[in-house]
Scaffold this motif. Structure first.
Motif, PDB file in Angstrom:
ATOM      1  N   ARG A 127      -7.458   2.414  -1.217  1.00 40.75           N
ATOM      2  CA  ARG A 127      -7.829   1.724  -2.462  1.00 40.75           C
ATOM      3  C   ARG A 127      -6.669   1.598  -3.438  1.00 40.75           C
ATOM      4  NH1 ARG A 127     -12.971   4.535  -4.891  1.00 40.75           N
ATOM      5  NH2 ARG A 127     -11.946   6.448  -4.185  1.00 40.75           N
ATOM      6  N   SER A 128      -5.517   2.184  -3.117  1.00 43.51           N
ATOM      7  CA  SER A 128      -4.360   2.123  -4.011  1.00 43.51           C
ATOM      8  C   SER A 128      -3.452   0.962  -3.636  1.00 43.51           C
ATOM      9  CB  SER A 128      -3.557   3.430  -3.939  1.00 43.51           C
ATOM     10  OG  SER A 128      -4.327   4.519  -4.385  1.00 43.51           O
ATOM     11  N   VAL A 176      -5.173   5.513  -6.892  1.00 44.93           N
ATOM     12  CA  VAL A 176      -6.449   6.222  -6.775  1.00 44.93           C
ATOM     13  C   VAL A 176      -6.236   7.535  -6.035  1.00 44.93           C
ATOM     14  CG1 VAL A 176      -8.815   6.158  -5.906  1.00 44.93           C
ATOM     15  CG2 VAL A 176      -7.715   4.049  -6.705  1.00 44.93           C
ATOM     16  N   ASP A 214     -14.992   5.583   4.299  1.00 42.93           N
ATOM     17  CA  ASP A 214     -15.811   4.649   5.057  1.00 42.93           C
ATOM     18  C   ASP A 214     -16.580   5.403   6.137  1.00 42.93           C
ATOM     19  OD1 ASP A 214     -16.969   2.601   6.443  1.00 42.93           O
ATOM     20  OD2 ASP A 214     -15.110   1.543   6.927  1.00 42.93           O
ATOM     21  N   ASP A 271      -5.717   8.312  -2.084  1.00 38.94           N
ATOM     22  CA  ASP A 271      -6.509   7.311  -1.384  1.00 38.94           C
ATOM     23  C   ASP A 271      -5.675   6.044  -1.229  1.00 38.94           C
ATOM     24  OD1 ASP A 271      -8.325   5.453  -0.466  1.00 38.94           O
ATOM     25  OD2 ASP A 271      -9.983   6.235  -1.662  1.00 38.94           O
ATOM     26  N   SER A 294       0.855  -1.175   0.000  1.00 39.83           N
ATOM     27  CA  SER A 294       0.000   0.000   0.000  1.00 39.83           C
ATOM     28  C   SER A 294       0.891   1.226   0.000  1.00 39.83           C
ATOM     29  CB  SER A 294      -0.911   0.010   1.232  1.00 39.83           C
ATOM     30  OG  SER A 294      -0.141   0.101   2.392  1.00 39.83           O
ATOM     31  N   HIS A 300      -2.634  -0.111  -9.070  1.00 44.28           N
ATOM     32  CA  HIS A 300      -3.926   0.583  -8.997  1.00 44.28           C
ATOM     33  C   HIS A 300      -3.741   1.822  -8.122  1.00 44.28           C
ATOM     34  CE1 HIS A 300      -8.239   0.991  -9.289  1.00 44.28           C
ATOM     35  NE2 HIS A 300      -8.365   1.050  -7.962  1.00 44.28           N
TER      36      HIS A 300
END
Length: 583
Positions: free
Chosen positions: A485-486, A459, A360, A482, A5, A457
């Motif tokens: 989500r990355s 984001v 969230d 983010d 992450s 990925h």
């Protein structure tokens, strides 16, 4: 499969007092000169006003010729001009209560029992509505300030219950006590868990939870203690549980008897055996929980709405098992904590425009606040309470010794552990890097560049806050990485940090274009939302093109071209910053 992450750090700033100019004063009881906390003050003819703080002090924007209306439950209202307040800032209100002699109270009378039962039913039948909310909370340990929180929410209210709280923006101040941070991670939920008319409440019982005189009498002694001589008059009813075992609140209700409308409900429990509080550490224990809860409404049967909720609680916290050697080693032992919180509801059925941002919403208060970018203009214009002298002293201490949000950046390296976040606002002074979440050997598989694309990925979000002002809509934007989500699931290479930060900088370039478009005067709310949606689409297309053209950073010439673009748009040379030379 291992995944990395992206870790990042947000700066904390210090809570600041509201700098708005206006008329200041103090509201006092004319009988004993005691301050009247959370009294209502409005400018006659204006849509909104303010309330006094815990010391009875207030600040309100008004002119000398304006008429200010002061009101407090149980006292006669008063009207003064702004000039009157400027010349005599201590305003005295006269009590409007008629005390009853004991011979006026019939011990077996059921009138007040029936009144409370009717009032509970009417509370449950009120229509749901929305409201803006200002929320403040402070915690002390051994008289030492350890926490301060301020938030604005949209609330959905039904009778005495808060059914939803949606965060607009917030800020936090914390300071260590004996080397550790003490935090109420989700106290706003405590305001939502009290259901005075419902036995499923997580708090002790109340007299409003019974639907028959017989059941109410079994659990409570009910007494009419006074009548408030307002228009219409209010009955002040005292209730005491028959069994003082900590399972029921004692307290007072102020009820208008003709319409059975409750105007104030005060609840107290000195040793509660039923409460919603839990220690964050499973090894910790809580004991000696004392709670004070107060709810206040205003209006009449045709327009009746919640004004305020006050929640004070004290408890003893032990964060170690009962081992004298452990307590001696830690130097902590039992700690008595005191928290005071208040929610003020205003602009009913005129909620805030909530930020355009994905996170969230089920997370605790702290995580929500830390995820949102800090909008300094919003806080400068927000209708805050005047800080008390104690709050100002606390803020000064937080500024010297704590971690805070608001005006002074702290060392990002100090923000670790619980305060570390995977959301970060773009900054020219800070760069994002990879963080290993699980260490496993990596073996490069036989795959194409297209397949590798799927293993990266990235984001970012274009945060958008919108506020209504007399001049139109004010907007604030921020580029937020983010990290939730990355992911980057390829071996780290010398060009990897360049790839990550070029991506983030390209997103920042799209945000700057959006902000220029939003500065056109007279934009409608739908037009603002459409401009934002278009900018998000442009950002996503740019990201896809960037990752594919550079082959995830392996094409040095393409990397140089995109680096040149970022230099033009945001003024940062990532290749030079990370010491990567392109031949």
């Amino acid at each position: 499969m291992s995944r990395r992450s992206v870790t990042l750090v947000l700066s904390f700033t210090v809570l600041a007092a509201h700098a708005q100019q206006g008329i200041e004063g103090r509201l006092l009881d004319a009988g004993n000169r005691a301050p009247l906390p959370y009294a209502s003050i409005v400018v006659k003819g204006a849509p909104a006003g303010t309330v006094t703080n815990a010391e009875g002090r207030f600040r309100i924007v008004a002119q000398e010729h304006d008429t200010l209306l002061f009101s407090y439950l149980g006292f006669r209202p008063k009207a003064l001009t702004g000039a009157d307040v400027l010349h005599g800032p201590d305003i005295l209100l006269e009590p409007a209560t008629t005390q009853l002699a004991e011979l006026d109270v019939v011990g077996r009378s059921t009138a007040e029992h029936r009144l409370l039962i009717r009032a509970a039913k009417i509370l449950e039948r009120t229509r749901p509505y929305t409201s803006k909310v200002y929320y403040e909370l402070g915690t002390h340990a051994k008289e030492y300030p350890v926490e301060a929180i301020e938030c604005f929410y949209n609330a959905t209210i039904h009778g005495a219950d808060i059914e939803a709280l949606d965060l607009k923006n917030g800020r936090i101040a914390v300071a260590p006590e004996e080397g550790r941070y003490v935090m109420n991670l989700n106290t706003s939920k405590g305001f939502m868990l009290l259901h005075p008319t419902d036995r499923s409440s997580a708090f002790p019982g109340t007299p409003l939870q019974y639907r028959s005189v017989k059941a109410l009498r079994e659990h409570y002694d009910i007494t009419l203690v006074s009548i408030v001589g307002s228009d219409p008059p209010l009955h002040r009813i005292r209730f005491e549980p028959r069994i003082a075992d900590g399972s029921h609140f004692s307290g007072t209700a102020w009820v208008e008897p003709k319409e059975a409308i409750i105007h104030r409900l005060e609840l107290r429990c000195d040793t509660c055996n039923r409460h919603p509080f839990l220690p964050y550490d499973p090894q910790g224990t809580l004991s000696d929980v004392a709670i004070r809860y107060a709810l206040e409404w205003s209006g009449d049967a045709g327009s009746w709405s919640m004004d305020r909720i006050e929640l004070d609680y004290a408890l003893t916290f032990r964060d170690r098992p009962d081992d004298p050697r452990m307590a001696l080693r830690s130097g902590l032992g039992d700690r008595r904590m005191r928290t005071r919180g208040v929610m003020h509801f205003f602009d009913h059925d005129r909620p805030f425009i909530l930020p355009v941002f994905h996170y969230d919403t089920e997370q605790m208060d702290y995580r929500k606040i830390l995820a949102l970018p800090f909008d300094s203009v919003f806080w400068r214009e927000a209708p805050l309470l005047l800080p008390t002298e104690q709050q100002q002293r606390d803020l000064d201490l937080f500024a010297r010794h704590g971690m805070l949000t608001g005006r002074k950046a702290l060392d990002p390296n100090s923000r670790t552990g619980f305060f570390e976040s995977n959301m970060a606002c773009w900054s020219a002074d800070r760069r994002i890097t990879l963080k290993n979440t699980r260490q496993t050997p990596y073996t490069a598989p036989m795959r194409s560049a297209v397949a590798d694309i799927e293993r990266v990925h990235l984001v970012a979000q274009l945060f958008l806050n919108i506020d209504e002002t007399p001049e139109g809509h004010r907007t604030f934007t921020s580029t937020v990485f983010d990290g939730f989500r990355s992911y980057h699931d390829l071996p780290e290479q010398p060009f990897t940090p360049v790839l990550l930060n070029l991506f983030f900088d390209l997103c920042e370039g799209e945000r700057r274009k959006l902000q220029i478009a939003l500065e056109e005067p007279g934009l409608s709310l739908p037009r603002i939302r459409a401009l934002h949606a278009a900018a998000v689409r442009n950002m996503e297309r740019t990201t896809d093109l960037f990752l594919r053209e550079t082959h995830l950073g392996t094409d040095e010439r393409a990397l140089q071209r995109w680096n040149d673009r970022v230099q033009r748009e945001v003024g940062i040379d990532n290749l030079r910053m990370f010491g990567l030379k392109v031949e």
